[in-house]
Motif scaffolding. Structure first.
Motif, PDB file in Angstrom:
ATOM      1  N   ILE B 238      -6.527   4.507   7.097  1.00 41.84           N
ATOM      2  CA  ILE B 238      -5.638   4.857   6.090  1.00 41.84           C
ATOM      3  C   ILE B 238      -5.501   6.419   6.095  1.00 41.84           C
ATOM      4  CG2 ILE B 238      -7.578   5.015   4.441  1.00 41.84           C
ATOM      5  CD1 ILE B 238      -5.570   4.363   2.148  1.00 41.84           C
ATOM      6  N   ASP B 239      -6.316   7.360   6.493  1.00 37.74           N
ATOM      7  CA  ASP B 239      -6.075   8.811   6.558  1.00 37.74           C
ATOM      8  C   ASP B 239      -5.290   9.024   7.536  1.00 37.74           C
ATOM      9  OD1 ASP B 239      -7.937   7.855   8.439  1.00 37.74           O
ATOM     10  OD2 ASP B 239      -9.277   9.510   8.216  1.00 37.74           O
ATOM     11  N   ASP B 243      -1.480  11.513   8.174  1.00 37.05           N
ATOM     12  CA  ASP B 243      -1.646  12.571   8.815  1.00 37.05           C
ATOM     13  C   ASP B 243      -2.907  13.500   8.311  1.00 37.05           C
ATOM     14  OD1 ASP B 243       0.103  12.033  10.859  1.00 37.05           O
ATOM     15  OD2 ASP B 243       1.832  12.674   9.378  1.00 37.05           O
ATOM     16  N   TYR B 244      -3.885  12.698   7.864  1.00 39.18           N
ATOM     17  CA  TYR B 244      -5.169  13.466   7.276  1.00 39.18           C
ATOM     18  C   TYR B 244      -4.839  14.452   6.289  1.00 39.18           C
ATOM     19  CZ  TYR B 244      -6.335  11.201  11.815  1.00 39.18           C
ATOM     20  OH  TYR B 244      -6.576  10.158  12.676  1.00 39.18           O
ATOM     21  N   ASN B 335       7.728  -0.845   0.479  1.00 36.69           N
ATOM     22  CA  ASN B 335       7.709  -1.505   1.549  1.00 36.69           C
ATOM     23  C   ASN B 335       6.537  -1.132   2.825  1.00 36.69           C
ATOM     24  OD1 ASN B 335       9.914  -2.515   0.849  1.00 36.69           O
ATOM     25  ND2 ASN B 335      11.313  -1.071   1.730  1.00 36.69           N
ATOM     26  N   VAL B 336       5.450  -0.799   2.386  1.00 35.10           N
ATOM     27  CA  VAL B 336       4.364  -0.463   3.209  1.00 35.10           C
ATOM     28  C   VAL B 336       3.164  -1.261   2.497  1.00 35.10           C
ATOM     29  CG1 VAL B 336       2.781   0.802   4.733  1.00 35.10           C
ATOM     30  CG2 VAL B 336       5.234   1.649   4.134  1.00 35.10           C
ATOM     31  N   LYS B 337       2.727  -2.199   3.176  1.00 37.35           N
ATOM     32  CA  LYS B 337       1.265  -2.633   2.602  1.00 37.35           C
ATOM     33  C   LYS B 337       0.195  -2.280   3.505  1.00 37.35           C
ATOM     34  CE  LYS B 337      -0.597  -5.942   0.055  1.00 37.35           C
ATOM     35  NZ  LYS B 337      -0.787  -5.740  -1.300  1.00 37.35           N
ATOM     36  N   PHE B 338      -0.950  -2.043   2.943  1.00 43.66           N
ATOM     37  CA  PHE B 338      -2.213  -1.539   3.374  1.00 43.66           C
ATOM     38  C   PHE B 338      -3.338  -2.573   3.388  1.00 43.66           C
ATOM     39  CE2 PHE B 338      -1.990   3.224   4.555  1.00 43.66           C
ATOM     40  CZ  PHE B 338      -0.497   3.352   3.801  1.00 43.66           C
ATOM     41  N   GLU B 344      -8.070  -0.191   4.157  1.00 41.07           N
ATOM     42  CA  GLU B 344      -8.371  -0.273   2.795  1.00 41.07           C
ATOM     43  C   GLU B 344      -9.911   0.328   2.602  1.00 41.07           C
ATOM     44  OE1 GLU B 344      -7.827  -3.947   0.540  1.00 41.07           O
ATOM     45  OE2 GLU B 344      -7.267  -4.752   2.642  1.00 41.07           O
ATOM     46  N   TYR B 345     -10.278   0.921   3.766  1.00 43.73           N
ATOM     47  CA  TYR B 345     -11.509   1.682   3.795  1.00 43.73           C
ATOM     48  C   TYR B 345     -12.403   0.834   3.126  1.00 43.73           C
ATOM     49  CZ  TYR B 345     -14.703   5.575   4.627  1.00 43.73           C
ATOM     50  OH  TYR B 345     -15.588   6.323   5.056  1.00 43.73           O
TER      51      TYR B 345
END
Lengths: 361, 361
Positions: B238-239, B243-244, B335-338, B344-345
């Motif tokens: 996720i990070d 871009d952190y 429109n973005v699913k993690f 999801e860490y």
């Protein structure tokens, strides 16, 4: 260098496409390598089967070359194990060395020839001079006469091609040497090796360059209008590229039947060719390639057929007329290069196609 | 349905990305599955090593589930072999069943407990009540007291996480049951199997849909602005996606040392955990997964480390604050699913992530 997303779209991840990708990527080009199948390595693809035996999924691939350049190029991507291919012909249930050599002649005709000259004389006494050499029957009969031709070539070739040798270019049977010594290796090239961990592993290393993106499961036609690139290298079937405009080119295909036997070895050598019986041309025992130890062994019976994935171009006059038409189409295209067995409709050994790519890129 | 080239760009070809790709492709969606590595299957990737042993390249993956739905879903893509995972703890050179069970207690304390009640009473007599349960030390000491905690959890967990259990969420050590019976299986789920021909083969079948295009060797950031798609499913860290922006999330990584031994078996069970010695946490012997026969055997020693590819999210308070920041970013995106362990860490077992995808798509 162009600012487009890819400098090259390369179609096909067999030897032609993969070596071209590596050569060009190493010079800073961005490559999209598109492959219809779900794996790289083309017909050289090998993998472990469900019995844990490393098998050549699309038939035996024996690496042999006299080209130091080709051998050294591949050596960047694999270690090797020494491997010399040996083949026996099953004729009426008896086994004979193939290619025909002194041992073959002595056993078959109950001779005791001990010198090359004696065998040469024997061939001279049975050969039937043909001139000009127009086809695959001519080239064999001209060397060793009708009996050896019929025993070792005629029916085997018919099974393989569904054509009589007289209908096939002399290059088909002409590839196979006729020997006077007792060398029973199938090839006599200076470099005869197997990639130590198999062909697929070697391809993984060839393609392990950050500039090479690998798109699997994809027909290039599905994406060609959606991406930006400067040039195409096409290694697929030439007729398909032109949507079969002049008709379909025939390719010989193979059907493989796989068997695993609960025995350490099934046969004495890697391949046994059935020259006057069976519907399959040959049985290949895969363990010989890797020298792996196992209580079981996996073999394949190869049934040549017309339908199915393209394996071999069929070299005869009719097809070469058709190919010429397609090739004149190619010459009108800018920025598309056709390379490889399918794209040139031409039989290449692995080392030949690699050598060709190395001299181009 | 959209007329764009792809309905979904899916990032990552592990379980989350591959199962999502299959579910969506089967409903007619066009998928581009992008994977940074040169292979599918994520960390479940297995392959035959140079000694012909099928190995879990990124550490042991044991499939176990109580979900009939998940099991039946995967059964479309693989046959199974029954496999129950067993682990022994090496404590001062002696081997004890793990998770702790009646056998462990009897051997360690020289007892002769024969009933569950006796063991329960024993735990009761040594436990140290902790309330509230705030961390991984609390949850174990509260059940079985300090001695068992120190012997089996404290040092092992420190090696694994470079953190004292008191600094780790209770979920880490809380995952491991404490038993009163003699069940020595690591898991007690209803379905415990290995894919008959390995995980990679199963993934190949999951992804063998004409609507799924697989792009290997590619960071999605290299192509995201060059292709057309409606939605993204993101399964990477996720990070990195952001871009952190808020700093790097720590992930625990692993270094594997591989050894092949010229013996049929190296140890008695698949995994031996070193709970108070060695720098590696455990030794895994891969042959147990497939039950293959071979004269040699391949083992891996696992060294946890901070650097390297992300394996495990590190569940503690500091990191969960950071994750919350990133997740608030996610909620702003359309429109973005993690999904998945990295996106999801969150620690998911394989069956959990599959179950999650199946309920979503």
């Amino acid at each position: 260098m162009s600012t487009r997303q890819y400098n090259y779209l390369i179609v096909g991840a067999g030897f032609a496409g993969s070596v071209a990708a590596e050569r060009l990527a190493s010079k800073g080009n961005k490559i999209l390598l598109v492959e219809k199948r779900n794996h790289i390595a083309g017909n050289a693809f090998d993998e472990y089967d469900e019995h844990g035996i490393l098998v050549h999924k699309y038939g035996p691939h024996i690496f042999h070359t006299n080209s130091k350049k080709v051998f050294e190029y591949l050596s960047q991507f694999t270690e090797w194990r020494k491997y010399e291919h040996r083949v026996l012909a099953n004729l009426d249930g008896e086994l004979y060395p193939i290619p025909i050599n002194r041992t073959t002649i002595n056993k078959l005709y109950n001779k005791n020839f001990t010198t090359e000259d004696e065998v040469k004389e024997y061939y001279e006494s049975v050969r039937e001079k043909r001139s000009p050499i127009l086809n695959s029957e001519d080239i064999i009969v001209n060397q060793v006469g009708v009996d050896l031709y019929e025993k070792f070539f005629k029916y085997y070739t018919k099974k393989q091609w569904e054509l009589d040798p007289s209908e096939l270019s002399s290059s088909v049977c002409g590839r196979i040497p006729i020997r006077t010594n007792t060398d029973d290796r199938y090839f006599t090239d200076q470099y005869q090796f197997m990639p130590k961990d198999g062909y697929t592993k070697m391809f993984e290393k060839i393609l392990a360059h950050p500039n090479i993106k690998i798109l699997l499961n994809t027909d290039y036609k599905e994406i060609i209008n959606k991406i930006e690139f400067d040039k195409i290298i096409y290694t697929g079937p030439i007729d398909s590229f032109f949507d079969y405009e002049f008709g379909k080119l025939p390719y010989r295909s193979l059907h493989f039947e796989w068997e695993n036997h609960k025995t350490e070895f099934y046969q004495k050598v890697t391949s046994v060719n059935f020259v006057n019986s069976e519907k399959y041309t040959r049985i290949t025992e895969h363990k010989y390639f890797s020298n792996q130890k196992s209580n079981t062994t996996t073999i394949t019976k190869e049934y040549p057929q017309m339908e199915g994935e393209p394996f071999y171009p069929i070299p005869n006059d009719e097809n070469s007329v058709l190919v010429t038409k397609y090739k004149s189409n190619v010459s009108k295209l800018n920025n598309v290069k056709f390379i490889g067995r399918l794209a040139e409709y031409k039989y290449y050994n692995m080392d030949q196609v690699i050598g060709r790519i190395l001299s181009l890129y």
